[in-house]
Design a protein around this motif. Structure first.
Motif, short mmCIF file in Angstrom:
data_model
loop_
_atom_site.label_atom_id
_atom_site.label_comp_id
_atom_site.label_asym_id
_atom_site.label_seq_id
_atom_site.Cartn_x
_atom_site.Cartn_y
_atom_site.Cartn_z
N UNK A 1 0.80 -15.07 32.03
CA UNK A 1 2.16 -14.63 31.73
C UNK A 1 2.98 -15.80 31.24
N UNK A 2 3.91 -15.50 30.36
CA UNK A 2 4.76 -16.54 29.79
C UNK A 2 6.11 -16.54 30.47
N UNK A 3 6.56 -17.70 30.89
CA UNK A 3 7.79 -17.77 31.70
C UNK A 3 8.95 -18.31 30.86
N UNK A 4 10.12 -18.16 31.44
CA UNK A 4 11.36 -18.54 30.75
C UNK A 4 11.42 -20.05 30.48
N UNK A 5 10.76 -20.86 31.33
CA UNK A 5 10.88 -22.31 31.14
C UNK A 5 9.79 -22.87 30.22
N UNK A 6 8.97 -21.95 29.62
CA UNK A 6 7.96 -22.43 28.70
C UNK A 6 6.61 -22.67 29.34
N UNK A 7 6.50 -22.46 30.67
CA UNK A 7 5.19 -22.59 31.33
C UNK A 7 4.42 -21.29 31.19
N UNK A 8 3.10 -21.42 31.33
CA UNK A 8 2.30 -20.20 31.43
C UNK A 8 1.80 -20.11 32.86
N UNK B 1 1.67 -26.13 32.39
CA UNK B 1 3.07 -26.53 32.22
C UNK B 1 3.35 -26.97 30.79
N UNK B 2 4.57 -26.65 30.37
CA UNK B 2 5.02 -27.09 29.06
C UNK B 2 4.20 -26.53 27.92
N UNK B 3 3.69 -25.31 28.08
CA UNK B 3 2.95 -24.72 26.97
C UNK B 3 3.85 -24.59 25.76
N UNK B 4 5.10 -24.28 26.02
CA UNK B 4 6.13 -24.27 24.97
C UNK B 4 7.33 -25.03 25.49
N UNK B 5 8.19 -25.40 24.55
CA UNK B 5 9.38 -26.16 24.95
C UNK B 5 10.35 -25.33 25.77
N UNK B 6 10.48 -24.04 25.43
CA UNK B 6 11.34 -23.17 26.22
C UNK B 6 10.69 -21.79 26.23
N UNK B 7 11.47 -20.76 26.57
CA UNK B 7 10.93 -19.43 26.86
C UNK B 7 9.82 -18.97 25.94
N UNK B 8 8.78 -18.34 26.54
CA UNK B 8 7.67 -17.79 25.75
C UNK B 8 7.96 -16.31 25.58
N UNK B 9 8.27 -15.90 24.35
CA UNK B 9 8.72 -14.53 24.14
C UNK B 9 7.56 -13.55 23.92
#
Length: 1974
Positions: free
Chosen positions: A213-220, A233-241
Motif C-alpha cells: 500500500x502507498x502511504x501519504x508520506x511516500x512510504x510503501x 521508506x521514501x519510495x516517493x518524495x510525498x504521497x503515493x496516489x
C-alpha cells in the motif's frame, strides 16, 4: 408564425479535450484493443491513439469520479456523483451500456473494483458511512453491503489470490474484509510499532496474503495478513496516489511527479521522473507551481500510461523512458470561463482560472499553443482580422496578445472587478470591455487601445454583449436581467427604441431579447442559462446552462418554452458556448469540469442520412428530447383520456397504515378494551356474485382462461366467470382497487396490480385462486400496467408514482431484475417483446418508448415521430422489430425498431384496445366498433358495431346505449370478448350476434340500494344517472334500467313492492312503477342532495324524504302532498328508519346526532336511550345509539361507518365503512369495540348494505368501485371450515391466559450489544489511565546504594525457570443459556454429540469423551440455535446473535450458519432490522432459513442462507414473537407464536402472506400468549400457551384445546420427524402423575410424563429434543439432562449456575479444581481434568466471594447479606460463621500464614479476624477511612500488609492486623505481595484501555510466576498482559467469548489454566495457558 417544433438538425460529440486528474485516482487504463479509457466530466472516453479517434460513453447524468476495468479489459465500470448516483458497466468497444447498478449509494461512488473472475464488482460510496457494496453486476443485484469507515476511503481492491477477500484503505486506516453470506466483516490493519498510523492512498494485493500500500508520506507499507510487516521508506518524495499491478510487477505514481516500477517482490526496477522531461514543464506555473503530480498509472507490457493532476495523459515506452509522449492535455483545476473562436481559421482559444490561455486546433484535435498569464482569465475575444487576442482578467485588467507568437501587445487595468465579457467591433476599430463594475469601456484598437468611451446604464454586472453589423450600436445584458443599447463609440445610451428597429446584429450571444424568448422555460424566471450563440445561416441557436445541458433550438424563437434538442456530457455548469467560424462545430466549455467539448453540427439534409446510425444511447431521456410546451398542432385531448390522466388513486388512509393507526388508538382505549366485549356472530357470509366490471379507467383487462372461463377485475376482486353456469369465483388476495390485469401466455395464471402505499402485484392461479407470488416493495401509490413475457417467466409492471417507475420481475422468485423511471407522463401500457424478453415498450401520454434491460436498470429511447401523440395501446407484431400502437386520435402507428413507418386511420376517437392474432389484429375504440385487420393493417377485414339491434335473442340484461366506448378486447373460443366503459362485458360471435355477459354501473359513485319486500330483486341508483333493477336469483341479470336527469343517492321500494321511490342529487325525488320504471309522481322541494328515502311500513301511507340540507319531509303517498317537515338537525342527514307502527322516525346526521320525530307532522321527540331499544323498529339502518355502539372501530377518526342493516330476524347487524370493510356483528351491539367478522372485497367506501327479505342474501354497493356485490348468508353451524375469508377483530382480549415470571422476564429483557456495556459496579472518581501521577518526593537517583528492589510478587510453586504465557486457548465452558432462551439444545450425529450455547460461544459436547469444542466466530451473545435436519446438510447449525442497528455493520444483528463438526462458517447473514435475532428455523429442504428479530416490528425474514440473499421480510407483530418455525414438510409455510399472537404464514415469491389464528370456532376460546409450536400431519399445528393448554389448529382455525397439558407455561415443543411423536416441556411441580416433560402421540391425545430428578421444587423445561430412545432436556436452571424413554432414567450432562452474576471464584492452591459462588445461592466445586461439577452446596443466600485457605483445607465464603461462613473442605461442615456487616461482602482472604482472615465489604471497611482464636470469630481490628466500597484485596507474602482496591479508583495499603494506613510510597514499593488481583496501582496502569469511558476493567489476576496479568472487563473480554505494565495502553492479546461484564478471573496452581467467571452469562470459562518455549 414561426415553426414551433424542435430543429431538425443535430449535434454529435466529436472530441473532448482534457482528462479528469483532480480529486480522482486510478482512472486510466489500456483496454484489450489497446485503446485508452478514462473519463472527463460526465463522459467516459475511449481514445484510440493510433487513429487519433475518440468514442464516448454518455450513460451518466453527472460527473464521473471512479472507474474500474474488467479483468478481460473490454468492459468498464464507472461511478458518478449525484443525489441518486449509479454505476454503469459498459462495453469500451461499442460504448453501449451492459448494466446499471443503482438505488444503494448516495452522494457519489468513490471507488470501484472488479474481482478476479469479473463476476463481482465492489463499490464504495461517498455517504457519511462510506458504504461498501458488493454487486453481482450482471444482474444488478447487491450481494452484500456494510458501512466502510467513518472517514473517506481512497482505494479498494479484491485480493486476487484468495476468494471473498477485499482490502480497503483511506484516511488513517486500512481494513481487510472477508465476504461471507451477505456479510462483509472487516479487520483493521495493525500498524503496530513497524510504521506510523497514517493515511493510506492506494493498494495492490499479492500472493500469500501480502498487500502493498502507498502511504501519504511516500512510504510503501507491506502487510502480511492484517499486520504491517515492513515499510519501504521514501519510495516517493510525498504521497503515493496510484498503484497498478501487472504481470511484470507494480507501478506506483506519486505527488512528486515520478513513476516507479517494481518487480513482483517489490524490489525497485526503475524510476521515470516526469518533472525532468522536456515537455514544456520548465514553464513556471505562476505562484501555485506545485509541479507535476501523478494521479494514475497503468503498466501494460512495455507501455506505461500516466495521468496527472493537471489533466494531462502521458504515454511512456519503457525502453525509451526519458521521452514520454504527451497524448492528451486539458486545463488544470480552476474554473474555465473564457472562450473565443478564430474568425477565419478552425481554432478555438480558451482561458481559465489556471492562468493559462490555450489555442486548440479543431481539425487536428490538439493543443497547438499555450501561454501562462499572471492572473486568472475570465473572457477572451479575437480581433476581426485574427491578429490580436484580448483576454479579460479576474482582477479587472485586460491583456492583448498577438495570436501567432503569443507576445504581449498591451496590458490595461482600468477596473478593480473582474472583466466578464469583451468583444471586438465588426470593423475591427474598437474593443468593448464589460466588467463586474456594471460598465462597458470602449477602447480604440488603432490608438494602442486608448479608452474612447464608457457605457454606464446598467445597475448590475455585465453578462453579455453584441455589436451591430455596422459597428454603430452595442447591446448588453446584465445580471439583473436588463437589456440596454448604446451608441458607439461614445457609449451614450439609446432610449428611443424606434431607431433600433432596423439594426442588424453582427452576432447574437445575448440571453435576453425577443429573438431568444424561447430559450426560457414557460413559467420560470430563473436565470440559469449562461451562454447562447446564434447560427444565422442555419437559423439555429445553441444554449448552455447550469445543468450541463447543451440545447439546440430554432432561431429566432419568439415564444417562451420553445422546443429543443438536448445533449448531455458536461456534468454541471457550462460557462460558454460558441459556433466555429464556418458553423461546422459548436465548442462548449465546462466551469467546474474545466473541459472543452467539440460538437459536430449535422445540418438538416445530412441528418436524414444519419438516421440509420443508431443514436448514442443515454440514460437520461436526453437524446434530443422534445421539450413539453404546447405544440400548436396537438389535437384536442379526448375527454375520456383527459379524465383518466387526472385520476391519481391517492387515498387518505392506505390499508397498510391501519396497524399503526390501531396501535396509536389502542393506547386511548386500553380501559374500555378490558371490559367484556360482545362476541362475534356465529353466522358468516360468502361472496356470491358481483355486478360490475372496471372499464371506465382501465383497459385490456379482460381475457379467456385456459378452460374458457372469463377473467377480469372489479373493485378489489379478481373475478373468474363461468359462462355456462353463470357463476363467479373470486380471488380475494388484494385489499384495494385492482387497476390492471395481465394473463400468462398459457392462460392459467393472471397478474393483477393494485392501489396502495407500497402497492403489490399478485400472480394467481385462475383454477385454485391461490396466489403463486406477490411482488411488493417497488411501486408507490399503485400499479397501472402489467405484461407477461412470451415465455411466461418475466413480468413487467408500471407504477403510479411521479416517475411511473418500470420494473421487470422474475415473478416466480419474486426478484426484481431491473427498474427505471419510466416517464413523467402517465404510462398506459407496457409490453415485453415476445421474441427478445430483454426488450420492452411503454406507451402513454405524449410518448412511446423503447427499452432494453441493462443489469439492474433499463435504457430507454423515445420513438421518433414527428409530433408527440398520446398512445393508448400497443402490441408487438409478427417480427421482433415491428410494433403497432393505437393513438388518442384513432390512428394506428406502425413502428419498425424506433422509427415510425406509417399511420393508418382506424377509429373515430381514441383506439383503446388492440390484440394481436395469428394473422392480423383486432382493435376497439371509443366509437364502439370492433375492427378486424390483416397483419399489416392494409385492409380492414370486418367491423362489428356494438348495438342493441344485434343483441342475440335471449341475451340476458340490457345494453345501456349503442356504440359504448370499447376498453378491452380479447379473442378466443371463436368469440370476441369486449369490455366497455359502461361496465359491460359482451361476447361477439364471429357471425355478428352479441351476448351480454356481465354488467354493472358506470363511472360515478353508487349509493342508492333497496331490496324488494318479497321478491329476490334489488334496485340501485348511482351518480351515473341510471336507476337499475337487478335479479338476485340465479339468473343474475339486470332486469330494467332507466336513465335519469340527475344522479341519485337513495331509493326504496314501497311495502307492497309496486312503487319505487328515488332521491336525486338536485333535491328532487321521483316515485316510479317498480316494473316499468315509468314516472308515477315527482317533487322538487329541496336544493341539496336527497340522502335517504323511506316508505312507512304497513300500507306505506307516508314517505319520509331526508335531504342534505338537514330536513326530513314527510309526504302522504295517497294525496301526493307534503304533510310535515322534521326540523332541528344541525347537519346533513345520513340515515332514516321507521318504527313498526309508522308513527316514529329515527334520524342520524353527519354530525353524529340521533333524533326522533313523530309522523306525520314531524314533531321532535326526546326519547331516553333505555326506551329506544324497546321500540319495535321496522328496519334498522342507523349507525348511532347504544344498541349499535360496538360497531365503531378503534380508529373511527378515519373509518366512518357509512351504512348498516339489521337482518329481519334481528340477530345480525351488517355494516359497511369507509375502508371498504363489510362487518357482521351480533345484535344488539352493546359496549364498545364489539368483536366481528370482517370481509374485504369492495375497495374504498362501502356506501350501503341491505339484507334481502328472507335474510338469505346480503347486498352491498361500493361507492367509487361501482360494484353491486351479492353475498350468500351462511347461518351458524354449517360452516365447519368455511371461515377462511373472514378476518377476526381488531383488539385481542387483554386477558392473555395468565402471568408467568419466566415469560415476563423473557419478554421484557433488553439485549444490548457488548460494545455499549456500562459499569457493572457503581464506580466514582477518575479512571486510572486518566489520573495524573504525582511525582514521588525523591525520584530515586539512577545508581542506588540501597538494597535491590524486592520482588513485586512472591513467586512460589513455579518450577525453577519462569516462562511467560503467550496465549490462552479455550478448553472448557461450564454453563448453558436456559433462563431466557429456548429450543437451543440438539442432538447431532445420531445422538453422539449434543450442541448448545452460552454467552457468545456455540458448544459441541461429545457424550462419550465429554470433550467440548467451540464455535467462537460470534461477536456477541447467541440468543437462538437450530440445526438443519435435511440429510443434504448434516451438522449444519444456525445461531442468531444480539445486535443493535440494522446498518449492516459488524454490530448489526446477525445469523451465522456453520458446520458443527469442522466449525467452518458457511454463511453470515446480517439483518436489516435493529434489535437482535431471537428465533431461527430451517425449511424442509434445508435451503431456506427463517429468522425473527427483536426490533419493535419483530421482523420476520426468510433467507437463502447459502447465497446470503434475503428472500422476503415482513413486519411480524406489534409484540414479542417468541418462536417461528417452518412446517417440517414445507419450504413455504411457517407459524409464528408470541405474546397474544399466532400467525400462519405463506411465502409467495418474495412476499410473506399471513393469517391470524381464528378462534371463534370454539366457544369462549381466547387468544393467549403462545410460547411454542409443533406440527402434525394434514396441516395440524399445535401451539403451547402460557396457561399450560395446548391449542390444536387445522390450517388457521382452532379445532381443539388440550387443556392443562402442563400445569404451567408450555415453553417448548419438539416434533420428531421420523415418527411424528411430540415432546413438550413446561413449568411444573414434579408429582406422581405429571412432570415437566411429556411425550405425546401424533395427535396430542395420549401422553407419558417423565420426572426430572433435579431436586428442584419446580422444574422448568426450556428446550427439548428427541433422539433414538432418548430425550434431551434443557432447563431454566442451566442443566442439560438426558432422559431414557424406556426406563425414564435421568443423566445430567451439563451443569451451570442458574442465576448470575458469578461473583466469587477461588482456585485450589495445589489441585486443578476451583470453586465458584454466585447470586443463585450455591457454591459449586468444579474439576478441570474430569470436566465436570463435583459438588454443590445450597447456602440459601446469594454468595459474593469465596477463597481457599493457603493449605486448601478451609474455604471462606462471603455473602450478599453481610454474613461470612468458613467451611471445612473435607466434610463440608461449617466451621464458623459471623455477620458483622449489613451489606455484601466483596472479597474475603486468608493471610498467607493462615492466621488472619480479612473481610472486605461494601460498607467501606475491611475487618480482620484472628483464626487462631477458634470458630467464634471475633473481630480484632478493621481498616478505616476507605473512600468507597472494597473491590479486591491482596495480602503481602509476610502477612503484614494488605492492599485494597476501591470503587473510587483508589488503591490503599494498610498494616495487618492493626489497620493502620501506609502512605509512604517508598515503603509500599518495598512490599512483596502474595497475590495480586487489584485492577488499580501504578504497576497495572497499562491494563486500562482507551475506550473505557463507560465500562471498566473489573477484575485481574497476576500469574504465579509474576510475569503475566490477565484481566476481565465490562465488555466481556479476557486480556493477557505482561506484568508489571506501568505504561498506558499496554500491548495485549484479547480473548472473546463471554457476554458483557466479567466478574472474576484467576490462575489455577502452576499457571496451567485461567478461569474466568461471567456476569451476564452465568458461565465459567476455563482457558489453557500456552507458555513460551524455554
Amino acid at each position: 408564425m414561426a415553426d414551433r417544433t424542435a430543429p431538425n438538425c443535430h449535434l454529435r460529440l466529436e472530441w473532448v479535450y482534457g482528462y479528469r486528474g483532480h480529486q480522482c485516482r486510478n482512472n486510466l487504463y489500456y483496454t484489450a484493443a489497446k485503446e485508452i479509457v478514462y473519463f472527463v466530466a460526465g463522459v467516459g472516453v475511449v481514445y484510440n491513439t493510433r487513429e487519433h479517434k475518440q468514442k464516448f460513453y454518455l450513460g451518466h447524468n453527472d460527473d464521473i469520479i471512479s472507474l474500474a476495468l474488467h479483468p478481460e479489459r473490454v468492459l468498464v465500470a464507472t461511478g458518478q456523483v449525484g443525489k441518486e448516483p449509479y454505476i454503469c458497466v459498459w462495453d469500451s468497444y461499442t460504448v453501449q451500456t451492459v448494466s446499471i447498478l443503482k438505488d444503494v449509494h448516495t452522494h457519489g461512488i468513490a471507488c470501484l473494483a472488479f474481482d478476479l473472475e469479473g463476476q463481482c464488482l465492489v463499490s464504495v460510496g461517498l455517504d457519511s458511512k462510506n458504504t461498501i457494496c458488493v454487486w453481482d453486476w450482471r444482474r444488478g443485484k447487491v450481494l452484500a453491503a456494510a458501512p466502510g469507515h467513518t472517514d473517506r476511503i481512497f482505494d479498494i481492491s479484491w485480493d486476487l489470490y484468495q476468494p471473498n477477500k477485499l482490502v480497503s484503505c483511506g484516511v488513517k486506516h486500512i481494513k481487510f474484509w472477508s465476504l461471507c453470506g451477505n456479510a462483509l466483516t472487516p479487520k483493521r490493519g495493525v500498524f503496530g510499532k513497524t510504521g506510523d498510523l497514517q493515511t493510506i492512498l492506494c493498494l495492490a494485493c499479492a500472493k500469500d496474503e501480502v498487500t502493498y500500500s502507498g502511504a501519504l508520506n511516500g512510504d510503501i507499507y507491506v502487510w502480511k495478513g492484517i499486520n504491517l510487516m515492513r515499510t519501504i521508506q521514501g519510495a516517493h518524495g510525498s504521497g503515493i496516489f496510484s498503484m497498478n499491478a501487472c504481470e511484470e510487477g507494480f507501478a506506483t505514481g506519486g505527488r512528486d511527479g515520478s513513476v516507479r516500477l517494481w518487480d513482483l517482490n517489490f524490489k525497485p526496477i526503475t524510476v521515470i521522473d516526469l518533472r525532468e522531461t522536456d515537455q514544456g514543464y520548465k514553464v513556471a506555473r505562476g505562484e501555485n507551481s506545485r509541479g507535476l503530480s501523478v494521479r494514475s498509472v497503468c503498466w501494460r507490457g512495455d507501455h506505461i500510461l500516466v495521468g496527472t493532476q493537471d489533466s494531462e495523459i502521458f504515454e511512456v515506452v519503457v525502453h525509451d523512458r526519458n521521452k514520454p509522449f504527451l497524448i492528451m492535455q486539458g486545463h488544470c483545476e480552476g474554473e474555465l470561463w473564457a472562450l473565443a473562436v478564430h474568425p477565419t481559421k478552425p481554432l478555438a482559444m480558451t482561458g481559465s482560472d489556471d492562468r493559462s490561455v490555450r489555442i486548440w486546433s479543431l481539425i487536428d484535435h490538439a493543443l497547438i499553443a499555450r501561454c501562462n498569464m499572471e492572473e486568472p482569465i475570465r473572457c477572451a475575444a479575437v480581433s476581426t482580422d485574427g491578429i490580436h487576442l484580448a483576454l479579460g482578467m479576474k482582477d479587472g485588467s485586460f491583456t492583448v496578445l498577438r495570436v501567432r507568437d503569443m507576445t504581449e501587445v498591451v496590458h490595461v487595468k482600468d477596473r478593480k472587478e473582474a472583466i466578464h465579457e469583451l468583444k471586438y467591433s465588426p470593423d475591427g476599430a474598437h474593443l468593448a470591455v464589460g466588467s463586474n463594475e456594471n460598465t462597458v469601456d470602449i477602447y480604440g484598437v488603432v490608438q494602442r487601445y486608448k479608452k474612447v468611451g464608457e457605457c454606464i446604464g446598467s445597475n448590475s454586472f455585465i453578462t453579455h454583449m453584441d455589436w451591430s453589423t455596422d459597428s454603430k450600436y452595442l447591446q448588453t445584458n446584465d445580471g439583473s436581467g436588463r437589456r440596454l443599447f448604446y451608441r458607439m463609440p461614445s457609449g451614450k445610451e439609446v432610449t428611443n427604441r424606434e431607431e433600433l428597429k432596423l439594426v442588424q446584429w453582427a452576432s447574437w450571444t445575448c440571453v435576453l431579447g425577443p429573438e431568444v424568448n424561447g430559450i426560457w422555460p414557460k413559467y420560470s424566471d430563473i436565470n440559469d442559462i449562461n451562454s447562447v450563440d446564434a447560427n444565422f445561416n442555419n437559423q439555429v441557436l445553441v444554449t448552455a446552462d447550469d445543468y450541463g445541458l447543451v440545447k439546440l433550438m430554432r432561431y429566432p424563437c419568439i415564444r417562451k418554452g420553445a422546443k429543443f434538442r438536448k445533449y448531455l456530457g458536461h456534468s454541471a455548469h457550462i460557462t460558454n458556448v460558441r459556433w466555429s467560424h464556418d458553423y461546422q462545430w459548436v465548442i462548449t466549455i465546462g466551469g467546474a469540469d474545466h473541459s472543452v467539448f467539440q460538437w459536430k453540427f449535422i445540418p438538416e439534409r445530412k441528418s436524414k442520412e444519419a438516421l440509420h446510425i443508431a443514436p448514442q444511447e443515454t440514460l437520461a431521456d436526453s437524446n434530443s428530447e422534445e421539450s413539453d410546451s404546447d405544440q400548436s398542432d396537438v389535437p384536442e385531448m379526448d375527454s375520456e383520456i383527459e379524465q383518466e390522466t387526472q385520476l391519481t388513486y391517492r387515498r387518505q388512509v392506505y390499508k397498510e397504515d391501519l396497524p399503526q393507526l390501531k396501535e396509536q388508538c389502542k393506547e386511548k382505549h386500553r380501559a374500555t378494551a378490558m371490559k367484556k366485549r360482545e362476541r362475534a356472530p356465529g353466522n358468516g357470509i360468502k361472496l356470491h356474485f358481483i355486478h360490475g366490471y372496471r372499464g371506465y379507467d382501465c383497459r385490456s383487462n379482460l381475457f379467456y382462461t385456459q378452460t374458457g372461463e372469463i377473467v377480469y377485475h372489479v373493485a378489489a376482486v379478481g373475478v373468474v366467470y363461468n359462462r355456462q353456469q353463470n357463476t363467479q369465483r373470486f380471488y380475494m388476495g388484494h385489499d384495494d382497487d385492482i387497476l390492471c390485469l395481465a394473463i400468462h401466455p398459457l392462460k392459467d395464471y393472471v397478474a393483477t396490480g393494485q392501489v396502495g402505499r407500497d402497492s403489490s402485484v399478485h400472480i394467481w392461479d385462475t383454477e385454485t385462486l391461490k396466489p403463486m407470488s406477490v411482488l411488493k416493495g417497488f411501486h408507490q401509490l399503485g400499479v397501472c400496467a402489467l405484461d407477461f413475457s412470451a415465455d411466461g417467466k418475466r413480468l413487467a409492471s408500471v407504477g403510479l408514482d411521479d416517475n411511473h417507475t418500470i420494473v421487470l420481475w422474475d415473478w416466480r422468485k419474486g426478484e426484481k431484475l431491473s427498474a427505471m423511471r419510466g416517464s413523467k407522463d402517465k404510462i398506459f401500457v407496457v409490453k415485453i417483446n415476445p421474441y427478445l424478453p430483454d426488450k420492452l415498450i411503454t406507451a402513454g401520454v405524449k410518448h412511446m418508448k423503447f427499452w432494453h434491460k441493462a443489469g439492474g436498470g433499463l435504457i430507454g429511447r423515445k420513438g421518433n415521430m414527428g409530433k408527440t401523440e398520446t398512445m393508448m395501446c400497443a402490441v408487438y407484431g409478427w417480427s421482433e422489430e415491428m410494433v403497432f400502437s393505437g393513438t388518442c386520435t384513432g390512428d394506428i402507428c406502425i413502428w419498425r425498431d424506433m422509427f415510425l413507418m406509417k399511420t393508418v386511420k382506424a377509429h373515430d376517437g381514441p383506439v383503446f384496445s388492440m390484440h394481436a392474432l395469428e394473422k392480423g389484429f383486432v382493435t376497439g375504440g371509443k366509437d364502439g366498433i370492433v375492427a378486424l385487420w390483416d397483419d399489416t393493417f392494409e385492409r380492414c377485414l370486418k367491423t362489428y358495431a356494438i348495438k342493441r339491434a344485434v343483441l342475440a335473442p335471449g341475451s340476458k340484461g340490457l345494453l345501456l346505449e349503442d356504440n359504448p366506448s370499447i376498453r378491452a378486447i380479447s379473442l378466443g373460443h371463436g368469440h370476441i370478448l369486449v369490455g366497455t366503459k359502461n361496465g359491460e362485458i359482451l361476447e361477439v360471435d364471429k357471425s355478428g350476434p352479441i351476448t351480454l355477459i356481465v354488467q354493472g354501473h358506470m363511472e360515478g359513485e353508487v349509493w342508492g340500494l333497496a331490496t324488494h319486500p318479497h321478491l329476490p330483486l334489488c334496485a340501485t341508483v348511482s351518480d351515473d344517472k341510471t336507476l337499475r333493477i337487478w335479479d338476485l336469483s340465479p339468473s343474475h341479470c339486470m332486469l330494467a334500467v332507466r336513465k335519469l336527469r340527475k344522479g341519485g343517492r337513495c331509493c326504496c321500494f314501497s311495502p307492497d313492492g309496486k312503487a319505487l321511490a328515488v332521491g336525486l342529487n338536485d333535491g328532487s325525488f321521483l316515485i316510479v312503477n317498480a316494473d316499468t320504471l315509468e314516472d308515477l309522481v315527482s317533487f322538487h322541494h329541496r336544493k341539496d342532495i336527497i340522502s335517504d328515502i323511506r316508505f312507512s311500513p304497513g300500507a306505506g301511507k307516508y314517505l319520509a324524504v331526508a335531504s342534505g340540507d338537514s330536513f326530513v319531509d314527510i309526504y302522504n303517498v295517497m294525496s301526493s302532498k307534503r304533510v310535515g317537515v322534521c326540523k332541528g338537525c344541525l347537519s346533513y342527514i345520513t340515515h332514516l328508519d321507521w318504527d313498526k307502527r309508522g308513527k316514529l322516525l329515527q334520524v342520524n346526521t353527519a354530525a353524529k346526532e340521533q333524533f326522533f320525530f313523530e309522523a306525520p307532522r314531524g314533531k321532535r321527540q326526546t326519547i331516553p336511550a333505555s326506551e329506544v331499544e324497546k321500540i319495535d323498529w321496522s328496519t334498522w339502518t342507523c349507525v348511532l345509539g347504544p344498541s349499535v355502539e360496538g360497531v365503531w372501530p378503534v380508529i373511527s377518526e378515519v373509518a366512518e361507518v357509512t351504512a348498516a342493516c339489521l337482518s329481519n330476524d334481528r340477530r345480525v347487524l351488517a355494516t359497511g365503512d369507509d375502508l371498504g370493510y363489510i362487518k357482521l356483528f351480533r345484535y344488539p351491539v352493546k359496549g364498545k369495540y364489539a368483536k366481528f367478522k370482517r370481509y374485504v372485497a369492495h375497495s374504498t367506501h362501502v356506501t350501503n348494505v341491505r339484507w334481502t327479505h328472507d335474510d338469505s342474501l346480503l347486498v352491498t354497493v361500493g361507492g367509487g368501485d361501482t360494484c353491486l356485490m351479492i353475498w350468500a348468508h351462511e347461518p351458524g353451524g354449517l360452516r365447519e371450515f368455511k371461515l377462511c375469508d373472514s378476518e377476526e377483530s381488531d383488539i385481542e382480549s387483554e386477558d392473555d391466559g395468565g402471568y408467568d415470571s419466566d415469560v415476563t422476564r423473557e419478554n421484557e429483557i433488553n439485549y444490548t450489544i457488548k460494545a455499549l456495556s456500562t459499569n457493572m459496579r457503581p464506580m466514582t472518581g477518575v479512571k486510572p489511565h486518566l489520573q495524573m501521577k504525582e511525582p514521588s518526593i525523591d525520584e530515586r537517583p539512577p545508581v542506588s546504594r540501597a538494597l535491590p528492589q524486592p520482588e513485586k510478587l512472591q513467586t512460589n510453586n513455579v518450577g525453577k525457570k519462569k516462562r511467560p504465557i503467550e496465549d490462552l486457548v479455550l478448553e472448557l465452558v461450564f454453563g448453558y443459556r436456559g433462563n431466557d432462551c429456548r429450543n437451543n439444545v440438539h442432538y447431532l450425529n445420531e445422538g453422539a454429540d449434543i450442541i448448545y450455547h452460552t454467552a457468545s460461544v456455540g458448544i459441541v459436547l461429545n457424550l462419550t469423551t465429554s470433550c467440548q469444542s467451540f464455535y467462537v466466530e460470534h461477536s456477541d451473545d447467541i440468543l437462538c440455535l437450530t440445526i438443519n435436519q435435511h440429510p443434504k446438510f448434516p451438522n449444519v447449525v444456525a445461531t442468531g446473535q444480539v445486535g443493535d442497528t440494522g446498518d449492516m455493520s459488524a454490530t448489526s444483528p446477525s445469523i451465522h450458519v456453520w458446520d458443527a463438526m469442522t466449525k467452518q462458517t458457511l454463511s453470515v447473514l446480517r439483518c436489516f432490522h435493529s434489535g437482535s435475532v431471537c428465533s431461527v428455523s430451517f425449511s424442509a429442504t434445508g435451503r431456506l432459513l427463517l429468522s425473527v428479530g427483536l426490533d419493535p416490528e419483530h421482523t420476520v425474514t426468510i433467507w437463502k442462507w447459502q447465497e446470503g440473499a434475503k428472500v422476503a421480510s415482513r413486519v411480524g407483530h406489534t409484540q414479542r414473537i417468541f418462536v417461528a418455525e417452518f412446517r417440517p414438510d414445507s419450504d413455504t409455510h411457517f407459524v409464528s407464536v408470541g405474546i397474544k399472537h399466532v400467525r400462519f404464514w405463506t411465502l409467495a415469491g418474495r412476499a410473506l402472506l399471513s393469517k391470524k389464528g381464528v378462534l371463534s370456532s370454539i366457544e369462549d376460546a381466547r387468544m393467549q400468549t403462545m410460547l411454542s409450536v409443533a406440527f402434525g400431519a394434514n396441516n395440524l399445528t399445535f401451539t403451547g400457551t402460557i396457561s399450560g393448554d395446548v391449542c390444536v389448529w387445522k390450517e388457521h382455525i382452532l379445532v381443539r384445546i388440550v387443556a392443562k397439558a402442563h400445569t404451567g407455561p408450555v415453553f417448548t415443543m419438539y416434533t420428531t420427524l421420523r415418527d411424528g411423536l411430540i415432546v413438550t416441556g413446561g413449568k411444573e411441580r414434579p408429582s406422581k402423575e405429571g412432570g415437566a416433560l411429556k411425550l405425546w402421540d401424533q395427535e396430542l391425545k395420549r401422553c407419558r410424563a417423565f420426572r426430572l430428578e433435579t431436586g428442584q421444587i419446580i422444574d422448568c423445561v426450556r428446550s427439548v429434543c428427541r433422539g433414538k430412545g432418548k430425550i434431551l432436556v434443557g432447563t431454566r436452571n442451566a442443566e442439560i439432562i438426558e432422559v431414557g424413554e424406556k426406563n425414564a432414567a435421568c443423566n445430567i450432562l451439563v451443569n451451570g449456575h442458574m442465576d448470575g452474576p458469578i461473583w466469587g471464584l477461588g482456585t485450589h492452591p495445589s489441585r486443578d479444581v476451583f470453586l465458584s459462588a454466585a447470586e443463585d445461592g450455591t457454591v459449586r466445586l468444579w474439576d478441570i481434568p474430569e470436566k465436570k461439577m463435583l459438588n454443590k452446596v445450597n447456602l440459601g443466600h446469594p454468595a459474593h466471594t469465596i477463597s481457599y485457605s493457603p493449605e486448601g483445607d478451609m474455604v471462606a465464603i462471603g455473602m450478599k447479606n453481610g454474613e461470612f461462613i468458613i467451611l471445612l473442605v473435607a466434610s463440608l461442615k461449617i466451621w464458623g460463621k459471623k455477620r458483622d456487616r449489613r451489606s455484601p461482602i466483596q472479597d474475603i482472604r486468608f493471610s498467607p500464614n493462615s492466621r488472619f482472615l480479612a473481610v472486605g465489604s461494601t460498607e467501606c471497611a475491611v475487618d480482620f479476624y484472628d483464626l487462631t482464636l477458634g470458630p467464634q470469630l471475633n473481630r480484632i481490628n478493621c481498616c478505616r477511612d476507605i473512600p468507597s466500597f472494597v473491590m479486591q484485596m491482596d495480602l503481602s507474602a509476610d502477612s503484614s500488609y494488605i492492599q485494597i482496591s476501591t470503587g473510587a479508583y483508589k488503591r490503599l495499603v494498610y498494616e495487618v492486623p492493626s489497620g493502620r494506613q501506609i502512605t509512604e510510597q517508598i515503603q509500599i514499593d518495598r512490599i512483596t505481595w502474595a497475590t495480586w488481583t487489584s485492577v488499580l496501582g501504578d504497576e497495572v496502569v497499562g491494563i486500562w484501555s482507551r475506550n473505557a469511558d463507560k465500562a471498566d476493567v473489573t477484575c485481574a489476576c497476576v500469574s504465579h510466576s509474576g510475569l503475566n496479568i490477565v484481566t476481565g472487563d465490562d465488555f466481556g473480554m479476557v486480556k493477557l498482559f505482561d506484568f508489571p505494565s506501568p505504561e498506558k495502553f499496554a500491548k495485549h492479546k484479547r480473548f472473546l467469548g463471554h457476554s458483557a461484564h466479567l466478574t472474576n478471573v484467576r490462575f489455577t496452581n502452576g499457571d496451567r489454566f485461567v478461569v474466568s467467571a461471567g456476569g451476564d452469562d452465568r458461565s465459567l470459562f476455563v482457558w489453557r495457558c500456552v507458555h513460551a518455549p524455554h
